[in-house]
Design a protein around this motif. Structure first.
Motif: not given
Length: 120
Positions: A23-33
């Motif tokens: 969940a943390e990895n997904l949140d970090v990745l998506m917040s940087q798109v």
């Protein structure tokens, strides 16, 4: 504590830690798109269709990643934004493998409450 209980507790904690990391990895990745403020990542939702049998070929469990625009973009920009999000997800092989191992059949992108666009 018996060895069996210890093993179960360790397995449960490992699963919970892996889910939190995912969940943390997904949140970090998506917040940087979208780094120029085109769209803002607001979160994701896991959806599992209990009414579809597990043996069915129809997608049963999917993830919706949710973004919002400040103002509705033209159709061309919307399509480009969907492509950008989907390619960001697809290029992260570890995340895709983790989602697949967690039973996800599909990932969708949403920019409003009315529609979603399928990535995979």
């Amino acid at each position: 504590m018996p060895a069996r209980s210890t093993s179960f507790a360790f397995a449960l904690l490992s699963t919970l830690a892996a889910s939190a990391a995912q969940a943390e990895n997904l949140d970090v990745l998506m917040s940087q798109v979208f780094n120029n403020g085109q769209a803002t990542y607001i979160g994701y939702e896991s959806v599992e269709r209990e009414d579809i049998p597990a043996s069915s070929l129809v997608d049963r469990k999917y993830l919706i990643v949710d973004f919002r625009f400040q103002s509705q973009p033209p159709e061309e920009q919307l399509q480009a934004s969907v492509h950008k999000v989907c390619m960001t997800l697809l290029k992260n092989r570890d995340l895709i493998r983790t989602l697949s191992d967690s039973g996800y059949d599909m990932v969708s992108v949403a920019f409003d409450r009315r529609s979603q666009f399928d990535c995979l």
